[in-house]
Enzyme design. Structure first.
Site, PDB file in Angstrom:
ATOM      1  N   CYS A   1       0.064   3.724   2.757  1.00  0.00           N
ATOM      2  CA  CYS A   1       0.657   3.128   3.914  1.00  0.00           C
ATOM      3  C   CYS A   1       2.119   3.607   4.295  1.00  0.00           C
ATOM      4  O   CYS A   1       2.452   4.058   5.223  1.00  0.00           O
ATOM      5  CB  CYS A   1       0.491   1.909   4.074  1.00  0.00           C
ATOM      6  SG  CYS A   1      -1.178   1.144   4.113  1.00  0.00           S
TER       7      CYS A   1
ATOM      8  N   CYS B   1       1.004  -1.192  -0.028  1.00  0.00           N
ATOM      9  CA  CYS B   1      -0.025   0.053   0.011  1.00  0.00           C
ATOM     10  C   CYS B   1       0.804   1.203  -0.054  1.00  0.00           C
ATOM     11  O   CYS B   1       1.495   1.479   0.905  1.00  0.00           O
ATOM     12  CB  CYS B   1      -1.037  -0.062   1.117  1.00  0.00           C
ATOM     13  SG  CYS B   1      -1.695   1.534   1.510  1.00  0.00           S
TER      14      CYS B   1
END
Length: 167
Positions: A64, A61
């Protein structure tokens, strides 16, 4: 032996109630479930009486990856005031998760949701997804995604409001 069937019914009722408690979602205004019940891998810190930022992330991600330095900054700024960040990795591969963590240099606690029980309970549909929990253990807010400074400012504002309410 009426008592034998009575205790079997009580045991069934307790098991049913415990199962029902595990099925609910994590929403604003609800208590954070006991994280020990989800088989997380890693050391969970003591959360009782703390303001908790619980973040679900994955190594694949990009947002993230962008959020980790900001979470580290928030953690460093507020840890001495009873605020803790707990990052929950949801990767299928422990190796991928650990590779990601080695590049992030995070000092806040991280755990692995190997069996995907907690992420399922939280009904995470966007990475990252995070929850802010007050000292009373109740979920204050849910954050979907990470939009850099905008997300960080919102999080800091919410933490400051929780800390101000304590004075």
């Amino acid at each position: 032996m009426w008592y034998s069937s009575f205790f079997k019914r009580i045991g069934f009722t307790v098991a049913l109630l415990a199962s029902a408690a595990m099925l609910g979602s994590m929403e604003k205004g609800e208590p954070l479930p006991h994280l020990d019940a989800f088989g997380l891998v890693g050391d969970l810190p003591e959360l009782e009486g703390k303001i908790v930022y619980l973040d679900f992330w994955a190594s694949w991600c990009a947002p993230c990856k962008a959020s980790f330095p900001d979470m580290q900054e928030v953690y460093e700024k507020y840890k001495d005031r009873g605020v803790i960040v707990v990052a929950v990795g949801v990767d299928d591969s422990e190796k991928a998760m650990n590779r990601f963590l080695s590049r992030m240099n995070a000092t806040f606690p991280t755990v692995w949701d190997r069996e995907q029980k907690l992420v399922d309970r939280a009904k995470v549909d966007v990475m990252p997804t995070s929850f802010l929990i007050g000292r009373d253990g109740v979920i204050v807010s849910r954050h979907r995604g990470w939009l850099g400074d905008r997300s960080k400012k919102k999080l800091i504002g919410e933490i400051e409001a929780l800390l101000k309410d304590e004075v």
